[in-house]
Design a protein around this motif. Structure first.
Motif, PDB file in Angstrom:
ATOM      1  N   TYR A  27       0.836  -1.201   0.000  1.00  0.00           N
ATOM      2  CA  TYR A  27       0.000   0.000   0.000  1.00  0.00           C
ATOM      3  C   TYR A  27       0.874   1.256   0.000  1.00  0.00           C
ATOM      4  CZ  TYR A  27      -2.657   3.650   2.512  1.00  0.00           C
ATOM      5  OH  TYR A  27      -3.206   4.833   2.930  1.00  0.00           O
ATOM      6  N   TYR A  28       1.973   1.242   0.766  1.00  0.00           N
ATOM      7  CA  TYR A  28       2.895   2.383   0.791  1.00  0.00           C
ATOM      8  C   TYR A  28       3.532   2.633  -0.570  1.00  0.00           C
ATOM      9  CZ  TYR A  28       2.881   2.249   5.943  1.00  0.00           C
ATOM     10  OH  TYR A  28       2.528   2.283   7.266  1.00  0.00           O
ATOM     11  N   PHE A  29       3.753   1.577  -1.344  1.00  0.00           N
ATOM     12  CA  PHE A  29       4.346   1.741  -2.673  1.00  0.00           C
ATOM     13  C   PHE A  29       3.376   2.410  -3.640  1.00  0.00           C
ATOM     14  CE2 PHE A  29       7.004  -2.166  -1.542  1.00  0.00           C
ATOM     15  CZ  PHE A  29       8.111  -1.406  -1.219  1.00  0.00           C
ATOM     16  N   ILE A  30       2.091   2.125  -3.472  1.00  0.00           N
ATOM     17  CA  ILE A  30       1.092   2.551  -4.463  1.00  0.00           C
ATOM     18  C   ILE A  30       0.396   3.855  -4.081  1.00  0.00           C
ATOM     19  CG2 ILE A  30      -1.080   1.902  -5.593  1.00  0.00           C
ATOM     20  CD1 ILE A  30      -0.190  -1.036  -5.251  1.00  0.00           C
ATOM     21  N   TRP A  31      -0.045   3.977  -2.826  1.00  0.00           N
ATOM     22  CA  TRP A  31      -0.963   5.055  -2.467  1.00  0.00           C
ATOM     23  C   TRP A  31      -0.337   6.453  -2.448  1.00  0.00           C
ATOM     24  CZ3 TRP A  31      -5.556   6.308  -3.158  1.00  0.00           C
ATOM     25  CH2 TRP A  31      -6.193   7.287  -2.400  1.00  0.00           C
ATOM     26  N   PRO A  32       0.870   6.649  -1.909  1.00  0.00           N
ATOM     27  CA  PRO A  32       1.408   8.018  -1.891  1.00  0.00           C
ATOM     28  C   PRO A  32       1.457   8.671  -3.274  1.00  0.00           C
ATOM     29  CG  PRO A  32       2.692   6.633  -0.438  1.00  0.00           C
ATOM     30  CD  PRO A  32       1.759   5.725  -1.172  1.00  0.00           C
ATOM     31  N   LEU A  33       1.951   7.950  -4.271  1.00  0.00           N
ATOM     32  CA  LEU A  33       2.010   8.515  -5.620  1.00  0.00           C
ATOM     33  C   LEU A  33       0.608   8.724  -6.173  1.00  0.00           C
ATOM     34  CD1 LEU A  33       3.595   9.415  -8.089  1.00  0.00           C
ATOM     35  CD2 LEU A  33       3.699   7.013  -8.833  1.00  0.00           C
ATOM     36  N   THR A  34      -0.296   7.765  -5.947  1.00  0.00           N
ATOM     37  CA  THR A  34      -1.673   7.892  -6.435  1.00  0.00           C
ATOM     38  C   THR A  34      -2.345   9.122  -5.844  1.00  0.00           C
ATOM     39  OG1 THR A  34      -1.842   5.480  -6.608  1.00  0.00           O
ATOM     40  CG2 THR A  34      -3.903   6.723  -6.618  1.00  0.00           C
ATOM     41  N   LEU A  35      -2.241   9.292  -4.536  1.00  0.00           N
ATOM     42  CA  LEU A  35      -2.859  10.442  -3.877  1.00  0.00           C
ATOM     43  C   LEU A  35      -2.220  11.743  -4.336  1.00  0.00           C
ATOM     44  CD1 LEU A  35      -4.821  11.601  -1.793  1.00  0.00           C
ATOM     45  CD2 LEU A  35      -3.084  11.185  -0.029  1.00  0.00           C
ATOM     46  N   PHE A  36      -0.905  11.750  -4.486  1.00  0.00           N
ATOM     47  CA  PHE A  36      -0.207  12.951  -4.953  1.00  0.00           C
ATOM     48  C   PHE A  36      -0.729  13.367  -6.333  1.00  0.00           C
ATOM     49  CE2 PHE A  36       3.376  14.832  -7.319  1.00  0.00           C
ATOM     50  CZ  PHE A  36       3.596  15.961  -6.535  1.00  0.00           C
ATOM     51  N   LEU A  37      -0.919  12.383  -7.220  1.00  0.00           N
ATOM     52  CA  LEU A  37      -1.448  12.684  -8.559  1.00  0.00           C
ATOM     53  C   LEU A  37      -2.880  13.195  -8.476  1.00  0.00           C
ATOM     54  CD1 LEU A  37       0.004   9.678 -10.604  1.00  0.00           C
ATOM     55  CD2 LEU A  37       0.736  12.063 -10.682  1.00  0.00           C
ATOM     56  N   PHE A  38      -3.681  12.604  -7.591  1.00  0.00           N
ATOM     57  CA  PHE A  38      -5.052  13.095  -7.397  1.00  0.00           C
ATOM     58  C   PHE A  38      -5.044  14.560  -6.996  1.00  0.00           C
ATOM     59  CE2 PHE A  38      -7.311   8.812  -6.257  1.00  0.00           C
ATOM     60  CZ  PHE A  38      -7.193   8.437  -7.587  1.00  0.00           C
ATOM     61  N   LEU A  39      -4.170  14.902  -6.038  1.00  0.00           N
ATOM     62  CA  LEU A  39      -4.126  16.269  -5.525  1.00  0.00           C
ATOM     63  C   LEU A  39      -3.563  17.251  -6.552  1.00  0.00           C
ATOM     64  CD1 LEU A  39      -2.750  15.415  -1.959  1.00  0.00           C
ATOM     65  CD2 LEU A  39      -5.039  16.288  -2.463  1.00  0.00           C
ATOM     66  N   LYS A  40      -2.616  16.782  -7.350  1.00  0.00           N
ATOM     67  CA  LYS A  40      -1.899  17.686  -8.264  1.00  0.00           C
ATOM     68  C   LYS A  40      -2.541  17.778  -9.651  1.00  0.00           C
ATOM     69  CE  LYS A  40       2.790  18.613  -9.987  1.00  0.00           C
ATOM     70  NZ  LYS A  40       2.918  19.918  -9.315  1.00  0.00           N
TER      71      LYS A  40
END
Length: 366
Positions: free
Chosen positions: A112-125
């Protein structure tokens, strides 16, 4: 069910931290994030692995020793859930005698740590035209629907065979749903959604106490009622997840101050990761040595022993390790990276040697 609750808390905390950092700086430091994760998770996991390795070396059979070294390496590369999925079902008798079985949840967390930070960052940006919580809600609905569908209608036999490490057997559907991240995703996302809910302002103390009580009951009652034969277990886990969600968002009631501000419980909470790591090996070695299930007395003794050992490890090993940083942060990044790679390389080398030498059969007498 404790793991389900933990996944919701983790989804909430990680999403809150990333969202706060992005909104404050319009950026996110991925390197610092993963450095902190490694520094938080690795020390106690390494110590637990050494502790278990020594006991298995002294006490158990060559086949158990080979399995143990395999599972240590799988855990070092965040693949424990796949390893144990291929070995046997979580509720099998054989599985209950594996001292690192519980590390499957750490691997799910790390994936989950590998996938979610980048996914959330893209959502926000990137997706600024959409509200982030709408995207997260959409993902959560898809995850729940997929879990329900597979629970109800199953998957192809070829998929079950693919995940089994034994040619003569296939992985069962319940284990597939239990071990793999896609079927735990909705739990992380439930926690993530809580970050975007408006603050709940309730002045009535009795109503606040009622919400908190409902949260506790939704966690405790499934723990008393559910069993491993319950159909749609992977979906019904949503009930304790709703319970912890209520506890996260509920305004604190004066009637529960004795609980939330209890120093002993806070210390146990701080050391909860360490307790989780040590409790299962202690239970497993008890079963190996005495060859009988736990009763109330032995369970209470092992429960106390787990907490006592873990509090000691947390205070005198884990906390000093985390706080001991080099003056140059880049050097500290390099230090943690080196320790991490050394653990992976060392566990792989030992695993290969143990397998090649029949579980180090030389350690046994005739």
């Amino acid at each position: 069910l404790g793991v389900d609750v933990f996944f919701v808390i983790s989804g909430f905390l990680i999403t809150r931290n990333i969202t706060y950092e992005y909104r404050s700086t319009h950026a996110f430091n991925f390197r610092r994030f993963y450095y902190r994760r490694v520094k938080r998770l690795l020390p106690s996991y390494f110590l637990t692995s050494v502790f278990v390795f020594i006991l298995v070396f002294l006490l158990l059979s060559p086949s158990d020793f080979i399995g143990l070294t395999d599972s240590i390496f799988a855990g070092s590369i965040a693949m424990s859930n796949f390893y144990f999925l291929g070995e046997s079902g979580y509720f099998d008798t054989a599985a209950k005698l594996k001292p690192l079985l519980h590390t499957w949840s750490l691997s799910v967390e790390e994936q989950y740590y590998f996938i979610w930070p980048l996914t959330l960052f893209l959502f926000l940006k990137v997706f600024r035209k959409f509200k982030t919580y709408v995207l997260i809600l959409g993902l959560a609905i898809i995850a729940i629907a997929a879990t329900f569908y597979i629970n109800a209608y199953g998957v192809s036999e070829k998929i079950l065979v693919f995940f089994s490490s034994h040619k003569e057997s296939t992985t069962d559907l319940q284990s597939l749903l239990f071990y793999l991240l896609p079927f735990r995703t909705y739990e992380f996302l439930m926690g993530a959604l809580l970050v975007f809910l408006p603050e709940v302002n309730i002045r009535n103390e009795k109503i606040k106490a009622l919400i908190t009580s409902a949260g506790f009951l939704l966690i405790i009652l499934p723990g008393m009622i559910y069993d491993d034969n319950l159909y749609f277990l992977s979906i019904l886990n949503i009930i304790p997840c709703l319970g912890i969600s209520l506890l996260i968002i509920a305004p604190q009631s004066k009637y529960f101050k004795w609980f939330f501000y209890n120093n002993m419980l806070r210390q146990i909470g701080n050391a909860s990761y360490t307790i989780y790591l040590f409790h299962w090996p202690i239970v497993v070695f008890y079963k190996h040595l005495f060859d009988r299930p736990l009763n109330f007395v032995s369970g209470l003794v092992l429960f106390s022993l787990s907490i006592g050992i873990s509090l000691f490890v947390y205070k005198y090993y884990e906390t000093p390790f985390r706080r001991n940083t080099l003056k140059n942060i880049k050097l500290d990044y390099a230090k943690m990276g080196f320790i991490f790679l050394l653990f992976i390389g060392g566990s792989y080398a030992i695993k290969k040697d143990v397998s090649a030498n029949e579980g180090w059969i030389w350690r046994l007498d005739d």
